[in-house]
Scaffold this motif. Structure first.
Motif, PDB file in Angstrom:
ATOM      1  N   CYS A 199      -8.775 -12.072   1.295  1.00 37.53           N
ATOM      2  CA  CYS A 199      -7.583 -11.511   1.932  1.00 37.53           C
ATOM      3  C   CYS A 199      -7.745 -11.535   3.447  1.00 37.53           C
ATOM      4  CB  CYS A 199      -7.340 -10.073   1.470  1.00 37.53           C
ATOM      5  SG  CYS A 199      -7.029  -9.905  -0.297  1.00 37.53           S
ATOM      6  N   LEU A 200      -6.724 -12.012   4.134  1.00 36.04           N
ATOM      7  CA  LEU A 200      -6.664 -11.965   5.591  1.00 36.04           C
ATOM      8  C   LEU A 200      -5.728 -10.829   5.986  1.00 36.04           C
ATOM      9  CD1 LEU A 200      -6.360 -15.787   6.390  1.00 36.04           C
ATOM     10  CD2 LEU A 200      -8.421 -14.385   6.334  1.00 36.04           C
ATOM     11  N   VAL A 201      -6.253  -9.849   6.701  1.00 29.63           N
ATOM     12  CA  VAL A 201      -5.479  -8.659   7.042  1.00 29.63           C
ATOM     13  C   VAL A 201      -5.525  -8.444   8.547  1.00 29.63           C
ATOM     14  CG1 VAL A 201      -5.928  -7.596   4.799  1.00 29.63           C
ATOM     15  CG2 VAL A 201      -7.464  -7.124   6.706  1.00 29.63           C
ATOM     16  N   SER A 202      -4.684  -7.542   9.010  1.00 33.04           N
ATOM     17  CA  SER A 202      -4.639  -7.216  10.430  1.00 33.04           C
ATOM     18  C   SER A 202      -5.792  -6.283  10.793  1.00 33.04           C
ATOM     19  CB  SER A 202      -3.305  -6.548  10.773  1.00 33.04           C
ATOM     20  OG  SER A 202      -3.176  -5.313  10.079  1.00 33.04           O
ATOM     21  N   LEU A 209      -8.652   0.652   6.130  1.00 31.17           N
ATOM     22  CA  LEU A 209      -9.269   0.478   4.814  1.00 31.17           C
ATOM     23  C   LEU A 209     -10.740   0.885   4.834  1.00 31.17           C
ATOM     24  CD1 LEU A 209      -9.120  -0.605   1.884  1.00 31.17           C
ATOM     25  CD2 LEU A 209      -9.727  -2.855   2.808  1.00 31.17           C
ATOM     26  N   THR A 210     -11.478   0.404   5.821  1.00 35.61           N
ATOM     27  CA  THR A 210     -12.916   0.688   5.865  1.00 35.61           C
ATOM     28  C   THR A 210     -13.222   2.139   6.216  1.00 35.61           C
ATOM     29  OG1 THR A 210     -12.943  -0.122   8.159  1.00 35.61           O
ATOM     30  CG2 THR A 210     -13.525  -1.688   6.412  1.00 35.61           C
ATOM     31  N   SER A 211     -12.277   2.820   6.852  1.00 37.12           N
ATOM     32  CA  SER A 211     -12.503   4.227   7.210  1.00 37.12           C
ATOM     33  C   SER A 211     -11.889   5.192   6.202  1.00 37.12           C
ATOM     34  CB  SER A 211     -11.929   4.511   8.604  1.00 37.12           C
ATOM     35  OG  SER A 211     -10.527   4.273   8.636  1.00 37.12           O
ATOM     36  N   HIS A 212     -11.303   4.672   5.121  1.00 40.86           N
ATOM     37  CA  HIS A 212     -10.730   5.560   4.108  1.00 40.86           C
ATOM     38  C   HIS A 212     -11.855   6.316   3.402  1.00 40.86           C
ATOM     39  CE1 HIS A 212      -8.517   6.821   0.473  1.00 40.86           C
ATOM     40  NE2 HIS A 212      -7.457   6.760   1.261  1.00 40.86           N
ATOM     41  N   PRO A 213     -11.682   7.604   3.128  1.00 42.49           N
ATOM     42  CA  PRO A 213     -12.768   8.399   2.526  1.00 42.49           C
ATOM     43  C   PRO A 213     -13.285   7.828   1.209  1.00 42.49           C
ATOM     44  CG  PRO A 213     -11.026   9.832   3.343  1.00 42.49           C
ATOM     45  CD  PRO A 213     -10.515   8.438   3.461  1.00 42.49           C
ATOM     46  N   LYS A 214     -12.412   7.346   0.351  1.00 41.45           N
ATOM     47  CA  LYS A 214     -12.865   6.827  -0.938  1.00 41.45           C
ATOM     48  C   LYS A 214     -13.600   5.499  -0.784  1.00 41.45           C
ATOM     49  CE  LYS A 214      -9.553   9.208  -3.899  1.00 41.45           C
ATOM     50  NZ  LYS A 214      -8.599   9.089  -5.028  1.00 41.45           N
TER      51      LYS A 214
END
Length: 235
Positions: A199-202, A209-214
């Motif tokens: 996936c290519l994301v902004s 996404l990487t800082s989401h708690p889960k």
């Protein structure tokens, strides 16, 4: 009275460094090789699609007539190749009496100016091609002014799938969102196979996404279990 020979206008200044600021050349899709170039001799291309039919065959009594096979439908779509010309010129004031870049005594030559212009033109064509590739990957190919060249969803009759990750909510089930995308891709492979998803994301989506708690919790568990998954005998 000022001494004209001591004026800064008649003094020499040593050129200690030269800085050439170049714009970013984006070529991620070209590096991935998702859309290799294929030269054609015409101004338009045709894409033919054949929709195969795959159905379950029922069991029948012995002696009963067999089921009749159905043929898939074919469709032909024609696309006009965009024409993207670009011209440039070398003006006399770019060469005449101009000091060469990074030099103290040499003057600019016509060959140097032409080489710089050709390199700039090449970079413009490369970034334009990368822009068109990214548009094809997103499903909507845009021109330089933002107008739509081709809407691939409309051309191929595809309804885009939208998954709202809602990463601003700490209770969002990120794994379930990822599985929804994966299942959608698996259901629409149309007989093809895949070995993974890239996936290519902004930047904003990646940071959220990487800082989401889960996600952070899942990554910590993955790191803690590395010793159990790996063979640690070699150290």
């Amino acid at each position: 009275m000022n001494n004209p020979f001591e004026s800064p206008a008649f003094s020499m200044t040593a050129l200690t460094a030269a800085i050439n600021l170049l714009p970013n050349n984006y070529g991620r899709l070209e590096q991935m090789g998702l859309m290799p170039e294929k030269p054609v001799r015409f101004r338009s291309i045709a894409v033919e699609e054949k929709n195969g039919v795959l159905t379950l065959l029922p069991t029948l009594p012995v002696g009963a007539p067999g089921t009749v096979g159905k043929r898939g439908k074919r469709a032909l779509r024609t696309f006009t190749i965009p024409h993207i010309p670009h011209d440039d010129v070398v003006l006399p004031e770019e060469v005449q009496g101009v000091r060469a870049f990074g030099s103290e005594s040499e003057v600019q030559t016509l060959a140097q100016v032409m080489a710089e212009h050709l390199q700039t033109m090449r970079n413009k064509h490369a970034i334009t091609l990368e822009h068109l590739r990214m548009g094809a990957l997103k499903g909507v190919i845009l021109d330089a002014d933002g107008s739509t060249l081709y809407d691939l969803y409309q051309e191929f009759g595809i309804t885009p799938k939208v998954v709202n990750f809602n990463l601003g909510n700490a209770n969002t089930d990120v794994k379930k969102k990822c599985l929804a995308i994966k299942r959608h891709l698996e259901d629409n492979l149309k007989g093809e196979r895949m070995t993974g998803i890239h996936c290519l994301v902004s930047e904003e989506f990646f940071d959220a996404l990487t800082s989401h708690p889960k996600v952070e919790k899942a990554y910590e568990r993955w790191q803690d279990g590395a010793a159990l998954r790996s063979d640690m005998r070699a150290g």
